[in-house]
Design a protein around this motif. Sequence first.
Motif, mmCIF file in Angstrom:
data_model
loop_
_atom_site.group_PDB
_atom_site.id
_atom_site.type_symbol
_atom_site.label_atom_id
_atom_site.label_comp_id
_atom_site.label_asym_id
_atom_site.label_seq_id
_atom_site.Cartn_x
_atom_site.Cartn_y
_atom_site.Cartn_z
ATOM 1 N N VAL A 164 0.804 -0.878 0.311
ATOM 2 C CA VAL A 164 0.516 0.145 0.076
ATOM 3 C C VAL A 164 0.947 1.644 -0.071
ATOM 4 N N ALA A 165 1.777 1.125 0.722
ATOM 5 C CA ALA A 165 2.971 2.219 0.756
ATOM 6 C C ALA A 165 3.381 2.997 -0.407
ATOM 7 N N CYS A 166 3.413 1.851 -1.415
ATOM 8 C CA CYS A 166 4.321 1.639 -2.648
ATOM 9 C C CYS A 166 3.142 2.400 -3.547
ATOM 10 N N VAL A 167 1.995 1.592 -3.541
ATOM 11 C CA VAL A 167 0.709 2.364 -4.621
ATOM 12 C C VAL A 167 0.637 3.681 -3.972
ATOM 13 N N GLY A 168 0.919 3.711 -2.890
ATOM 14 C CA GLY A 168 0.158 5.757 -2.210
ATOM 15 C C GLY A 168 1.315 6.284 -2.583
ATOM 16 N N ASN A 169 2.811 5.612 -3.717
ATOM 17 C CA ASN A 169 3.949 6.879 -3.936
ATOM 18 C C ASN A 169 3.334 6.999 -5.052
ATOM 19 N N TRP A 170 3.190 6.132 -6.088
ATOM 20 C CA TRP A 170 3.152 6.382 -6.962
ATOM 21 C C TRP A 170 1.631 6.395 -7.678
ATOM 22 N N PHE A 171 0.688 6.612 -6.668
ATOM 23 C CA PHE A 171 -0.160 7.771 -7.182
ATOM 24 C C PHE A 171 -1.321 8.383 -6.262
ATOM 25 N N GLY A 172 -1.841 9.746 -6.702
ATOM 26 C CA GLY A 172 -2.536 10.695 -6.054
ATOM 27 C C GLY A 172 -3.926 10.573 -6.302
ATOM 28 N N SER A 410 -6.922 4.077 3.077
ATOM 29 C CA SER A 410 -5.880 3.975 4.371
ATOM 30 C C SER A 410 -4.436 4.459 3.186
ATOM 31 N N ALA A 411 -4.266 4.469 1.816
ATOM 32 C CA ALA A 411 -3.715 5.872 1.814
ATOM 33 C C ALA A 411 -4.174 7.109 1.678
ATOM 34 N N ASP A 412 -5.595 7.024 1.329
ATOM 35 C CA ASP A 412 -6.247 8.886 1.425
ATOM 36 C C ASP A 412 -5.428 9.664 3.392
ATOM 37 N N LEU A 413 -5.474 8.254 3.645
ATOM 38 C CA LEU A 413 -5.514 9.096 5.577
ATOM 39 C C LEU A 413 -3.830 9.836 5.538
ATOM 40 N N GLY A 414 -3.263 7.987 5.263
ATOM 41 C CA GLY A 414 -1.852 8.248 4.996
ATOM 42 C C GLY A 414 -1.412 9.384 4.567
ATOM 43 N N THR A 415 -2.155 10.866 3.287
ATOM 44 C CA THR A 415 -1.914 11.294 3.024
ATOM 45 C C THR A 415 -2.317 12.731 3.248
ATOM 46 N N HIS A 416 -2.755 12.300 4.749
ATOM 47 C CA HIS A 416 -3.383 13.358 5.322
ATOM 48 C C HIS A 416 -3.238 15.394 5.182
ATOM 49 N N GLU A 417 -3.309 16.173 5.402
ATOM 50 C CA GLU A 417 -3.379 17.438 5.169
ATOM 51 C C GLU A 417 -2.360 17.269 6.973
ATOM 52 N N SER A 418 -3.102 17.663 7.628
ATOM 53 C CA SER A 418 -2.878 17.163 9.011
ATOM 54 C C SER A 418 -1.189 17.053 9.222
ATOM 55 N N LEU A 419 -0.822 15.705 8.104
ATOM 56 C CA LEU A 419 0.573 15.387 8.207
ATOM 57 C C LEU A 419 1.934 16.487 7.326
ATOM 58 N N ARG A 420 1.129 17.527 7.156
ATOM 59 C CA ARG A 420 1.727 18.448 6.235
ATOM 60 C C ARG A 420 2.681 18.130 5.783
ATOM 61 N N THR A 428 2.834 3.033 8.294
ATOM 62 C CA THR A 428 2.562 3.455 9.781
ATOM 63 C C THR A 428 0.834 3.407 10.025
ATOM 64 N N VAL A 429 0.404 4.594 9.322
ATOM 65 C CA VAL A 429 -1.492 4.508 9.061
ATOM 66 C C VAL A 429 -1.760 2.761 8.209
ATOM 67 N N THR A 430 -1.129 2.160 7.659
ATOM 68 C CA THR A 430 -1.784 1.003 6.731
ATOM 69 C C THR A 430 -1.394 0.145 7.801
ATOM 70 N N ALA A 431 -0.526 -0.299 8.689
ATOM 71 C CA ALA A 431 -0.049 -0.856 9.537
ATOM 72 C C ALA A 431 -1.665 -0.994 10.855
ATOM 73 N N ILE A 432 -1.606 0.299 11.363
ATOM 74 C CA ILE A 432 -2.557 0.644 12.078
ATOM 75 C C ILE A 432 -3.772 0.100 11.717
ATOM 76 N N ILE A 433 -4.395 0.138 11.292
ATOM 77 C CA ILE A 433 -5.273 0.411 10.566
ATOM 78 C C ILE A 433 -5.809 -1.338 9.594
ATOM 79 N N ASP A 434 -4.974 -2.313 8.731
ATOM 80 C CA ASP A 434 -5.344 -3.147 9.131
ATOM 81 C C ASP A 434 -4.770 -4.245 10.746
#
Length: 496
Positions: A164-172, A410-420, A428-434
């Motif tokens: 998920v981290a890898c796909v999230g890195n490549w897709f917006g 999971s990908a949305d939350l892992g790139t949330h605006e609060s992460l600045r 980490t977000v994906t691991a917590i959720i899953d």
Amino acid sequence: MKSPLAPGIRLITSFSRDSWYRGFILFLTFLFYTAYHLSRKPISIVKGELHRNCSLVIRPADLNITNNDTWCDWTPFDQDNYQTLFGVLDNSFLIAYAIGMFFSGIFGERLPLRYYLSFGMLMSGFFTCLFGLGFYWNIHSLGYYAFVQVMNGLMQTTGWPAVVACVGNWFGKGKRGFIMGVWNSHTSVGNILGSLIAGVFVSSEWGMSFIVPGLIIASTGILCFFFLVERPEDVNCSPPQHHIVQENGETEPLLQNGNGNGNINGAVSTEIPEIVEEHSEAISFVGALSIPGVVEFSLCLMFAKLVSYTFLYWLPLYISNVAHFPAKEAGDMSTLFDAGGILGGIMAGLVSDFTGGRASTCCVMLILAAPMLFVYNYIGQRSLGITIGMLLLCGGLVNGPYALITTAVSADLGTHESLRGNSRALSTVTAIIDGTGSIGAALGPLFAGLISPTGWNNVFYMLITADILACLFLTRLVFKEIKGWCGQLSRSRGFR
């Protein structure tokens, strides 16, 4: 006269270099996680062979029988408590998986994903093969099989946060729900292939039902080592946008921060977020928990995954017991549930992309799933046509929310605006959720093993209750989404 370019070459050159790389990464990660699930499925197929109805089995003439009812079973699963022992095996894997998942995301943020995934797949293949070798080594110790399941569960935690981290890195943001809905079909494809491969050997040499999938996932681990590219920047490709530029020039983050100007899943914000520089420090566990929506979706997934994994591990045995199918036929029939899951995941992604309501989409599907599970238990085995239709429908409604939460959400939350600008939160977000979801995945088969001796009706009541609880945890987010839609409707009417 110069000849025109060949149609095939025109098609190839119509895609940019970035598009080719993104397609390649999507295919690779799809293949990797298909192998992960392929290697998990054999245990559910082999259960029907480890404990059979021996009165229906042709007895060899030269066999010295001591018990007519259990002579064909595999010790120690030849006793009356065989369902409890199967529950021990399931939970040895799932509890180890749930515990390990919380640590796996932390490692995934700090280690190269290529090495991490390669190691995980090689070791998963090794322990999957060890389970199957118990057949050839004539091992009848519950402790041996439970230990192998524990180690395999720990090794399997390397997969989901990393892919998920890898796909999230490549897709917006884009059409993330649809793309990940299609991509997430690897779960169901892996289950289907795992069932079919295990079914080929289950009636003759059930050890091969584990060894062949083990060799497959180990082979994909080698493929990962040689070909995976973690980030677009590593091959001079442009990184994806994690924010959407709207027509009025404003920037819409993936998930609003809940400040009253938007909803949790994409309502339009009236403020332009300040531009921040991206930094690479990995997020802390507590920091990931504080992201708006992480806790709610995690708890929802816990109950949604309880239902999904109960079907994953017990559906073939349920079909075998209720419809009296042999182990292979019951395993083949159970793949229809996973086929429905593919359609459900894609539909959930499409609807959530169109509406911007991830939580609402999950909630509606979970609400519909509860009565469908009740109907399937009562009429699902009356005819072949009804069985096929109900398995497809239940599979779509049960696995749709599960697929959406574990991928696009999971990908949305892992790139949330609060992460600045912090780009190292996806794993980490994906691991917590899953990981939280995996607690439910461990509890579901355990409860099924304990409850099934009292009747399959009680197992389905448990599953229906879990679906309802999953909906309740999303009520706050659903309310915020509806409030956001009403706000947009009011603003659009005001402009007319």
